[in-house]
Each structure stands twice: as C-alpha cells, then as structure tokens.
Design a protein around this motif. Structure first.
Motif, PDB file in Angstrom:
ATOM      1  N   TRP A 112     -34.288  19.015  -2.200  1.00 36.15           N
ATOM      2  CA  TRP A 112     -34.957  18.026  -1.347  1.00 36.15           C
ATOM      3  C   TRP A 112     -34.283  16.657  -1.421  1.00 36.15           C
ATOM      4  O   TRP A 112     -34.911  15.647  -1.118  1.00 36.15           O
ATOM      5  CB  TRP A 112     -36.436  17.917  -1.735  1.00 36.15           C
ATOM      6  N   ASP A 113     -33.028  16.623  -1.782  1.00 33.78           N
ATOM      7  CA  ASP A 113     -32.302  15.351  -1.816  1.00 33.78           C
ATOM      8  C   ASP A 113     -32.183  14.800  -0.391  1.00 33.78           C
ATOM      9  O   ASP A 113     -31.644  15.469   0.497  1.00 33.78           O
ATOM     10  CB  ASP A 113     -30.913  15.556  -2.412  1.00 33.78           C
ATOM     11  N   PRO A 114     -32.673  13.588  -0.130  1.00 33.04           N
ATOM     12  CA  PRO A 114     -32.659  13.049   1.245  1.00 33.04           C
ATOM     13  C   PRO A 114     -31.262  12.972   1.840  1.00 33.04           C
ATOM     14  O   PRO A 114     -31.066  13.261   3.029  1.00 33.04           O
ATOM     15  CB  PRO A 114     -33.281  11.658   1.085  1.00 33.04           C
ATOM     16  N   GLY A 115     -30.284  12.575   1.028  1.00 32.23           N
ATOM     17  CA  GLY A 115     -28.929  12.477   1.544  1.00 32.23           C
ATOM     18  C   GLY A 115     -28.369  13.822   1.972  1.00 32.23           C
ATOM     19  O   GLY A 115     -27.720  13.940   3.023  1.00 32.23           O
ATOM     20  N   LEU A 116     -28.633  14.850   1.179  1.00 28.55           N
ATOM     21  CA  LEU A 116     -28.145  16.182   1.526  1.00 28.55           C
ATOM     22  C   LEU A 116     -28.862  16.713   2.758  1.00 28.55           C
ATOM     23  O   LEU A 116     -28.250  17.358   3.617  1.00 28.55           O
ATOM     24  CB  LEU A 116     -28.341  17.144   0.345  1.00 28.55           C
ATOM     25  N   LEU A 117     -30.156  16.443   2.872  1.00 26.70           N
ATOM     26  CA  LEU A 117     -30.893  16.904   4.045  1.00 26.70           C
ATOM     27  C   LEU A 117     -30.366  16.249   5.320  1.00 26.70           C
ATOM     28  O   LEU A 117     -30.283  16.887   6.377  1.00 26.70           O
ATOM     29  CB  LEU A 117     -32.383  16.623   3.879  1.00 26.70           C
ATOM     30  N   ARG A 118     -30.003  14.972   5.241  1.00 23.99           N
ATOM     31  CA  ARG A 118     -29.429  14.307   6.410  1.00 23.99           C
ATOM     32  C   ARG A 118     -28.076  14.927   6.776  1.00 23.99           C
ATOM     33  O   ARG A 118     -27.783  15.164   7.946  1.00 23.99           O
ATOM     34  CB  ARG A 118     -29.268  12.805   6.149  1.00 23.99           C
ATOM     35  N   ALA A 119     -27.267  15.197   5.767  1.00 23.87           N
ATOM     36  CA  ALA A 119     -25.962  15.809   6.018  1.00 23.87           C
ATOM     37  C   ALA A 119     -26.131  17.217   6.583  1.00 23.87           C
ATOM     38  O   ALA A 119     -25.396  17.632   7.491  1.00 23.87           O
ATOM     39  CB  ALA A 119     -25.144  15.834   4.738  1.00 23.87           C
ATOM     40  N   ARG A 120     -27.114  17.954   6.056  1.00 24.14           N
ATOM     41  CA  ARG A 120     -27.363  19.296   6.574  1.00 24.14           C
ATOM     42  C   ARG A 120     -27.800  19.248   8.025  1.00 24.14           C
ATOM     43  O   ARG A 120     -27.411  20.095   8.845  1.00 24.14           O
ATOM     44  CB  ARG A 120     -28.434  19.996   5.734  1.00 24.14           C
ATOM     45  N   ALA A 121     -28.602  18.257   8.375  1.00 26.04           N
ATOM     46  CA  ALA A 121     -29.057  18.126   9.754  1.00 26.04           C
ATOM     47  C   ALA A 121     -27.878  17.946  10.709  1.00 26.04           C
ATOM     48  O   ALA A 121     -27.897  18.456  11.842  1.00 26.04           O
ATOM     49  CB  ALA A 121     -30.029  16.954   9.877  1.00 26.04           C
ATOM     50  N   GLY A 150     -28.819  12.367  -5.808  1.00 22.51           N
ATOM     51  CA  GLY A 150     -28.953  10.932  -5.659  1.00 22.51           C
ATOM     52  C   GLY A 150     -27.686  10.249  -5.208  1.00 22.51           C
ATOM     53  O   GLY A 150     -27.708   9.089  -4.799  1.00 22.51           O
ATOM     54  N   GLU A 151     -26.548  10.965  -5.269  1.00 26.87           N
ATOM     55  CA  GLU A 151     -25.305  10.394  -4.785  1.00 26.87           C
ATOM     56  C   GLU A 151     -25.319  10.329  -3.265  1.00 26.87           C
ATOM     57  O   GLU A 151     -26.015  11.086  -2.591  1.00 26.87           O
ATOM     58  CB  GLU A 151     -24.114  11.246  -5.243  1.00 26.87           C
ATOM     59  N   ARG A 152     -24.525   9.408  -2.725  1.00 27.53           N
ATOM     60  CA  ARG A 152     -24.398   9.319  -1.275  1.00 27.53           C
ATOM     61  C   ARG A 152     -23.712  10.578  -0.766  1.00 27.53           C
ATOM     62  O   ARG A 152     -22.699  11.003  -1.306  1.00 27.53           O
ATOM     63  CB  ARG A 152     -23.587   8.081  -0.890  1.00 27.53           C
TER      64      ARG A 152
END
Length: 330
Positions: free
Chosen positions: A65-74, A23-25
C-alpha cells in the motif's frame, strides 16, 4: 516466491526499489510500447499485483500500500488499459435484459484449434509447456475474481460466492482447483511451487493473469470482472474435456487429469450461474454496468486467443513457447 529476473528498464528499476524499504520516491520508466506482449510492462504489472496476493520473500510487505508505488502502478495500468482497448473492440451496448443473450453469442461454444491440437496431436513436451503457461494463473485460481465479492450485493453477490465456493473445494483443501492443478503439474514432472515458472513465461502469458487482477483490484471494473469470469466459465467445459483426453493420450493418469475432469463437470453448472445470476443479475441491479460486463467477457476471450496464437505460432515453427532456461523437469 522470490522476485524474478528483470526484463527491461521498468522491472530493473522496480526490483531495485522493492529490495529496499517503502517510502522512497517511486518513478518508473515509461514502457517502450503499450502492448500485451511487452515483457517488461507485463512483468512489472504482475509484480505490483502480486504484492496483493502472496508477495515476495525479499520484499517488505508494507510495499503493498505504498502511495508512491500505487501511483507508479496506475501509470503502468494506463498503458495496459490502452493496449487492451486497442486489442479488444468494445461490444455493442445492449439493454440489461439482453446481457445474458449477448454473452452467449459472444462466447460461442468455447471450441478452438488450440484445444483440438492438445487433444489430437500435441507432444508431451508441448502439453507440459501448456501447463507451465497456465500455472501462472491456475496456482492461484479464483483469487482474482474473489476481489469482486465485497463489491457486489444481492443476487450477483450470492452467485459469485456460489461459484467461488466450488473453486475453493467446498471447504476441502485437497479439492481446491489450485491444488488439483498442482497434482497435474506433479504428474507431468513439473515444479508445482507457486510462481515457479515466472521467469519462463512470455509477456502475453502474464497479460492473461494481469487482466484478471486489473479488473479485480478496481471497484470501477466490477462489471468487467463479472463478465470476465462468465466468459471463462461459459467457454470451459469443451476445452477441458479435450485437455483431459489429450493428457490421457499422452499417458497421464486419473490424478493428473482430475483438474480438467473437474472443470468439465463444475463449469457446466457454473456457466449458467455466471450468465444468469451473476451477470444478468448485476446488469439488472446496476444497468450502467451492462456494457462493462460484455467488455470484460470480450477481454477474457480476446486475450486468451492472442495467447493461444502466440503459443501455436512457436509450435508450428518447431520452437518452444517458453523462455529458454534449461529443462522443465524438476
């Protein structure tokens, strides 16, 4: 498996985040270079991907499935895909009906100086290093390609299931290829725990595994995933015959060599299924994927050649090919 040691600013920041609650940025530093050899980039990607496999003891499973981590992984994947595009020329397109022939031409006979070296002249320590490198994938063998099963249909899906069923031992745990490889590791006095040597392998070894996860975890890469598996199967029998002979030359027993013996037999069948039913079947059902199938095969072959070249360069200089961290013996 526990989180490995960080290898640069990306992994240092990533591991610090993963030690906390989701949940962290999430904002990760950009890699110093978009390279298949970049230790920091490849370890960061491997860690992100591993959250979809067995995870890490100290990491909250909700990070998967953390959205922030998925964006960073992308963002990291964008750099990785750029490195692949630079290292692997895209094969010339062919009609779907010619995909099988193009795969055969691309793969050749699977022969190469690396397997010949292991067969004829590798030292025991070099063979053990080889097994350590391969443990990053072989201890979860088949798992990355299994992501493709729900993304295929018809003839291609049935072919993939047939191949994977053999990889998983036909329902017998002791015959799973990952378990056979663990026996090889034990026979060589190595630690057979999952990810036990993650801190010892270089970035290019991680890249070999990361290509599979990249293709497996993205539906848009399902064609490349099929081609990647086909290339592995079509170039497996001869090298594995040489690996088995090399291991026996160095004193390995039948249990230690069984992993390689199994691949000599199984992959001689799998290569026909992969080329004809999986890849040709997928190209016939989805003609737009023909080029992706060949590119996936080219990536499997090219990245493995780059990895083998890295290892051989070290051995030719009389140096170990692994990161320094004590002896390999458990």
């Amino acid at each position: 498996m526990r989180l490995p040691v960080a290898r640069g600013p990306i992994t240092a920041h990533l591991f610090s985040l993963l030690a906390g609650a989701p949940g962290e940025r999430v904002s990760l530093p950009a890699p110093g270079s978009a390279s298949l050899h970049d230790d920091d980039l490849q370890l960061a990607l491997f860690t992100c991907y591993e959250l979809h496999y067995r995870g890490f003891e100290e990491v909250d499973e909700r990070w998967e499935w953390d959205p922030g981590l998925l964006r960073a992984r992308a963002e990291l994947e964008g750099h990785f895909e750029a490195a692949l595009a630079e290292a692997v020329p895209r094969p010339l397109p062919v009609p779907p009906a010619r995909v099988r022939g193009a795969l055969v031409a691309l793969c050749g006979d699977g022969d190469g100086p690396f397997s010949r070296h292991l067969r004829r002249s590798a030292t025991l320590e070099q063979f053990r290093e080889f097994v350590v490198h391969r443990s990053i994938y072989h201890l979860k063998e088949a798992d990355p390609h299994s992501w493709g099963i729900p993304r295929l249909h018809g003839r291609a899906k049935a072919a993939l299931v047939e191949i994977q069923a053999d990889e998983y031992g036909g329902g017998r745990a002791e015959r799973m290829h990952s378990e056979l490889f663990r026996a090889t590791m034990r026979g060589l006095g190595l630690d057979d725990s999952y990810g036990g040597y993650l801190d010892r392998v270089p970035g290019i070894t991680l890249a070999v595994s990361n290509v599979m996860s990249l293709f497996g975890l993205h539906r848009r890469h399902r064609g490349a995933l099929a081609g990647h598996l086909a290339a592995l199967e079509m170039t497996s029998s001869l090298p594995n015959r040489r690996y088995a002979a090399g291991l026996r030359r160095l004193g390995g027993d039948a249990t230690a060599a069984r992993f390689y013996d199994e691949h000599v037999q199984a992959d001689a069948v799998h290569e026909q299924i992969a080329a004809h039913d999986l890849c040709a079947g997928l190209a016939a059902a989805e003609p737009a994927l023909a080029g992706d199938i060949l590119y996936g095969a080219a990536c499997a072959l090219a990245v493995d050649r780059i990895w083998a070249g890295h290892v051989m360069e070290h051995w030719e200089r009389g140096e170990p090919s692994l990161e320094a961290a004590g002896q390999l013996v458990t």
